[in-house]
Design a protein around this motif. Structure first.
Motif, PDB file in Angstrom:
ATOM      1  N   SER A 122       0.853  -1.183   0.000  1.00 19.48           N
ATOM      2  CA  SER A 122       0.000   0.000   0.000  1.00 19.48           C
ATOM      3  C   SER A 122       0.893   1.238   0.000  1.00 19.48           C
ATOM      4  N   GLY A 123       0.508   2.239  -0.809  1.00 18.86           N
ATOM      5  CA  GLY A 123       1.336   3.439  -0.932  1.00 18.86           C
ATOM      6  C   GLY A 123       1.490   4.229   0.346  1.00 18.86           C
ATOM      7  N   THR A 124       0.459   4.246   1.187  1.00 18.93           N
ATOM      8  CA  THR A 124       0.564   4.986   2.444  1.00 18.93           C
ATOM      9  C   THR A 124       1.298   4.163   3.510  1.00 18.93           C
ATOM     10  N   LYS A 125       1.101   2.842   3.468  1.00 18.93           N
ATOM     11  CA  LYS A 125       1.745   1.990   4.465  1.00 18.93           C
ATOM     12  C   LYS A 125       3.244   1.852   4.206  1.00 18.93           C
ATOM     13  N   VAL A 126       3.623   1.866   2.927  1.00 22.59           N
ATOM     14  CA  VAL A 126       5.041   1.657   2.620  1.00 22.59           C
ATOM     15  C   VAL A 126       5.899   2.804   3.142  1.00 22.59           C
ATOM     16  N   ILE A 127       5.382   4.030   3.094  1.00 21.23           N
ATOM     17  CA  ILE A 127       6.192   5.137   3.611  1.00 21.23           C
ATOM     18  C   ILE A 127       6.183   5.136   5.144  1.00 21.23           C
ATOM     19  N   ALA A 128       5.089   4.638   5.735  1.00 30.05           N
ATOM     20  CA  ALA A 128       5.067   4.514   7.202  1.00 30.05           C
ATOM     21  C   ALA A 128       6.081   3.476   7.670  1.00 30.05           C
ATOM     22  N   ASP A 129       6.216   2.380   6.903  1.00 30.79           N
ATOM     23  CA  ASP A 129       7.103   1.288   7.311  1.00 30.79           C
ATOM     24  C   ASP A 129       8.563   1.509   6.930  1.00 30.79           C
ATOM     25  N   TYR A 130       8.801   2.211   5.832  1.00 28.09           N
ATOM     26  CA  TYR A 130      10.180   2.343   5.335  1.00 28.09           C
ATOM     27  C   TYR A 130      10.676   3.792   5.277  1.00 28.09           C
ATOM     28  N   GLY A 131       9.799   4.752   5.561  1.00 18.35           N
ATOM     29  CA  GLY A 131      10.176   6.154   5.413  1.00 18.35           C
ATOM     30  C   GLY A 131      11.343   6.579   6.280  1.00 18.35           C
ATOM     31  N   GLU A 132      11.358   6.140   7.536  1.00 12.97           N
ATOM     32  CA  GLU A 132      12.431   6.560   8.444  1.00 12.97           C
ATOM     33  C   GLU A 132      13.777   6.004   7.979  1.00 12.97           C
ATOM     34  N   GLU A 133      13.811   4.732   7.567  1.00 12.79           N
ATOM     35  CA  GLU A 133      15.060   4.137   7.085  1.00 12.79           C
ATOM     36  C   GLU A 133      15.520   4.836   5.806  1.00 12.79           C
ATOM     37  N   HIS A 134      14.571   5.190   4.956  1.00 12.56           N
ATOM     38  CA  HIS A 134      14.911   5.937   3.742  1.00 12.56           C
ATOM     39  C   HIS A 134      15.582   7.252   4.089  1.00 12.56           C
ATOM     40  N   MET A 135      15.038   7.969   5.070  1.00 14.96           N
ATOM     41  CA  MET A 135      15.620   9.265   5.440  1.00 14.96           C
ATOM     42  C   MET A 135      17.009   9.080   6.037  1.00 14.96           C
ATOM     43  N   ARG A 136      17.208   7.995   6.745  1.00 15.67           N
ATOM     44  CA  ARG A 136      18.507   7.748   7.382  1.00 15.67           C
ATOM     45  C   ARG A 136      19.565   7.299   6.376  1.00 15.67           C
ATOM     46  N   THR A 137      19.166   6.487   5.397  1.00 11.47           N
ATOM     47  CA  THR A 137      20.149   5.889   4.487  1.00 11.47           C
ATOM     48  C   THR A 137      20.182   6.528   3.099  1.00 11.47           C
ATOM     49  N   GLY A 138      19.113   7.190   2.710  1.00 15.20           N
ATOM     50  CA  GLY A 138      19.034   7.734   1.356  1.00 15.20           C
ATOM     51  C   GLY A 138      18.631   6.709   0.318  1.00 15.20           C
ATOM     52  N   SER A 139      18.426   5.464   0.750  1.00 15.02           N
ATOM     53  CA  SER A 139      17.986   4.439  -0.195  1.00 15.02           C
ATOM     54  C   SER A 139      16.558   4.730  -0.663  1.00 15.02           C
ATOM     55  N   LEU A 140      16.260   4.351  -1.891  1.00 14.23           N
ATOM     56  CA  LEU A 140      14.941   4.617  -2.476  1.00 14.23           C
ATOM     57  C   LEU A 140      13.968   3.498  -2.124  1.00 14.23           C
ATOM     58  N   ILE A 141      12.713   3.863  -1.838  1.00 13.61           N
ATOM     59  CA  ILE A 141      11.674   2.875  -1.552  1.00 13.61           C
ATOM     60  C   ILE A 141      11.067   2.459  -2.890  1.00 13.61           C
ATOM     61  N   VAL A 142      11.311   1.224  -3.275  1.00 10.50           N
ATOM     62  CA  VAL A 142      10.785   0.683  -4.526  1.00 10.50           C
ATOM     63  C   VAL A 142       9.729  -0.361  -4.180  1.00 10.50           C
ATOM     64  N   GLY A 192       7.000  15.176   5.584  1.00  8.91           N
ATOM     65  CA  GLY A 192       6.626  14.924   6.972  1.00  8.91           C
ATOM     66  C   GLY A 192       7.726  14.266   7.775  1.00  8.91           C
ATOM     67  N   GLU A 193       7.375  13.926   9.018  1.00 12.08           N
ATOM     68  CA  GLU A 193       8.303  13.306   9.952  1.00 12.08           C
ATOM     69  C   GLU A 193       7.885  11.881  10.241  1.00 12.08           C
ATOM     70  N   PRO A 194       8.809  11.053  10.749  1.00 14.71           N
ATOM     71  CA  PRO A 194       8.443   9.679  11.102  1.00 14.71           C
ATOM     72  C   PRO A 194       7.194   9.638  11.976  1.00 14.71           C
ATOM     73  N   GLY A 195       6.268   8.781  11.581  1.00 14.71           N
ATOM     74  CA  GLY A 195       4.991   8.686  12.282  1.00 14.71           C
ATOM     75  C   GLY A 195       3.913   9.545  11.676  1.00 14.71           C
ATOM     76  N   SER A 196       4.289  10.489  10.799  1.00 16.84           N
ATOM     77  CA  SER A 196       3.279  11.368  10.186  1.00 16.84           C
ATOM     78  C   SER A 196       3.665  11.731   8.753  1.00 16.84           C
ATOM     79  N   PHE A 197       4.156  10.752   8.020  1.00 14.92           N
ATOM     80  CA  PHE A 197       4.483  10.985   6.611  1.00 14.92           C
ATOM     81  C   PHE A 197       3.197  11.119   5.785  1.00 14.92           C
ATOM     82  N   THR A 198       3.232  11.998   4.794  1.00 13.48           N
ATOM     83  CA  THR A 198       2.094  12.144   3.879  1.00 13.48           C
ATOM     84  C   THR A 198       2.607  12.275   2.447  1.00 13.48           C
ATOM     85  N   ARG A 199       1.880  11.638   1.520  1.00  6.89           N
ATOM     86  CA  ARG A 199       2.247  11.754   0.107  1.00  6.89           C
ATOM     87  C   ARG A 199       1.835  13.135  -0.412  1.00  6.89           C
TER      88      ARG A 199
END
Length: 519
Positions: free
Chosen positions: A130-150, A199-206
């Motif tokens: 799910s597009g909203t769930k994927v950023i909730a689950d992987y968004g913080e790691e993405h911000m920390r590492t710069g890796s792209l969420i595919v 947004g910030e971890p816990g409150s990311f929005t597309r």
């Protein structure tokens, strides 16, 4: 010959009209987007009802209209798919026998290795999500590492999510173009989609900066034909993405439904000669996929409110077509698209209100648009323009369809009739045989009996179609008894339309009954 100067083709993304016969094969048995939306108390669509949306076969629960202002039908999808790319391609003339590739277990290493090498970034997730769930689950790691969420979905998509503060928009779009270059052949997904968020971890929005990078259509579409013929082809919303920019003369990106409607209204105030092709994506993106039936209903009500104003600015030579590209039932057990019929409503001052039934392919839209704009284009679709603008053609088609209801086990000869009354109502009839032949009923008399018993006394025309096995072989003129029934109720100038394989013959009652008798 060009019959219209401007056509507005508005796609309400995912507004399905009920499961197709093969829906079970796609896991969508019982899906019905419009029915689910209709259950919400947020739905208020007086303008769509006024045009006749409830008169479409199977949509009577929306409220039928005895005097609709539009021509309506519903269309079947012939392509093997249920996504926006396949749907828009088919309504633009391309039927896709093979589905675009999907990746229910993620993308293979060879693709992701190439992608990482080109972008210089790692990859997270690589699953259907799910597009909203994927950023909730992987968004913080993405911000920390710069890796792209595919991630992907049940559709043929390669989606790249990135925080706008970590990956600037233009950089994200560059990554999508690079992915598009890799994803070809057996990996040729329909769309690579940029999915930026904030947004910030816990409150990311597309954000509204989504951008689609589609595979090019495999053949010429109606857009190519119109552009090559010198017509304007204006896109609003994600149309430019779905066709990889091909066949367009002007493009307008939008941030959502409200922006799309505003841009379309502005274009309606301008002079152009051709097609304005609009996609309103919020129905699908914000409400269908998120299982939000109330939100969907409110969005449809907002469109209906806008539609009331838009109808008033249409000109004499304008045609408005409202349709969809697939379903996305917000009340089923899945967040994916659903395999459904699509509704169609056509409106304009030259349009005859009627119901053209259930069509065999979305490509009928392409055939209709091109004929209306006077442009030659071959596709497997069949134009509806005659039925929508010529009452004689419409009556012929209604008579042909009525043949399928014939009860003719003895002769095997099916006849259908469509009777037009002065009130504007059309009554159909078919032949009904009996083993004692004399009590058998002709299609014409069946239609007259239905009309007269409903209180009609003023008649304008009747169309008659007949043939063995529902195939029109030659004209089927009315018998003597039917001619005398017509003489009882009709004026000498009453029109009799006799269907042929490729059109019809036209006669008046006085020609076919020159010496009729009366008391």
């Amino acid at each position: 010959m060009q019959k219209f100067k401007r056509i507005f083709l508005i796609v309400l993304d995912s507004l399905g009209a009920g499961e197709l016969p093969d829906a079970e094969k796609f896991g969508d048995k019982g899906a019905h987007t419009l029915r689910s939306v209709s259950m919400s108390d947020k739905l208020f669509i007086p303008n769509l009802r006024r045009l006749g949306i409830g008169n479409i076969d199977g949509l009577g629960f929306l409220g039928t209209n005895e005097s609709p202002e539009g021509a309506v039908c519903k269309l079947s999808e012939r392509s093997n798919g249920k996504d926006s790319t396949i749907g828009h391609w088919e309504m633009s003339g391309i039927i896709s026998p093979n589905p675009l590739p999907t990746f229910p277990y993620g993308f293979p290493a060879e693709i992701l290795d190439q992608f990482s090498e080109i972008t210089g970034r790692g990859v997270l997730c690589n699953k259907p999500y799910s597009g909203t769930k994927v950023i909730a689950d992987y968004g913080e790691e993405h911000m920390r590492t710069g890796s792209l969420i595919v991630y992907t979905s049940a559709d043929s998509v390669f989606q790249i999510a990135a925080h706008e503060d970590v990956v600037p928009l233009e950089e994200l779009y560059t990554y999508c173009r690079q992915a598009r270059g890799i994803l070809t052949g057996k990996y040729g997904v329909g769309r690579v989609i940029a999915r930026p968020f904030t947004g910030e971890p816990g409150s990311f929005t597309r954000t509204s900066h989504r951008h689609d990078f589609s595979i090019e259509p495999p053949a010429l579409t109606m857009l190519d034909a119109l552009k090559n013929a010198g017509r304007d082809v204006i896109s609003v919303g994600k149309i430019q993405d779905l066709f990889a920019g091909r066949g367009l003369t002007e493009t307008h990106s939008t941030s959502g439904n409200a922006d799309g409607m505003s841009v379309t209204a502005k274009i309606a105030g301008e002079d152009f000669d051709g097609l304005c092709y609009v996609n309103l994506v919020d129905f699908d993106m914000l409400y269908g996929h998120r299982q939000d039936a109330d939100g969907y209903a409110k969005a449809l009500s907002d469109f209906d409110r806008w539609l009331g104003d838009f109808l008033r600015v249409l000109r004499e030579d304008d045609m408005l077509i409202i349709t969809a590209d697939h379903g996305c039932d917000p009340s089923d057990d899945s967040t994916d698209h659903t395999r459904e019929y699509i509704p169609l409503i056509a409106f304009g001052r030259k349009i005859i209100p009627n119901n053209t039934g259930i069509r065999s392919t979305f490509a009928d839209i392409a055939a209709t648009v091109c004929e209306a704009l006077g442009v030659d284009y071959y596709c497997e679709g069949r134009s509806m323009l005659g039925e929508m603008t010529d009452i004689r053609v419409h009556l012929r088609e209604r008579a042909v369809r009525a043949m399928s209801d014939s009860y003719s086990p003895y002769s095997g000869f099916r006849v259908g009739a469509a009777l037009l009354c002065g009130s504007g109502r059309i009554y159909t009839g078919c032949n009904i045989e009996n083993s004692a032949y004399s009590p058998s009923l002709c299609a014409e008399r069946t239609a007259f009996a239905k009309a007269v018993s409903a209180g009609e006394r003023d008649f304008t025309a009747i169309a008659i179609a007949g043939g063995a096995n529902s195939v029109i072989e030659e004209i089927c003129p009315p018998c003597g008894v039917c001619r005398q029934v017509m003489g009882e109720f009709c004026r000498p100038e009453f029109e009799i339309i006799l269907a042929k394989q490729d059109g019809f013959e036209l006669h008046t009652l006085s020609e076919l009954l020159p010496l009729g008798f009366s008391l």
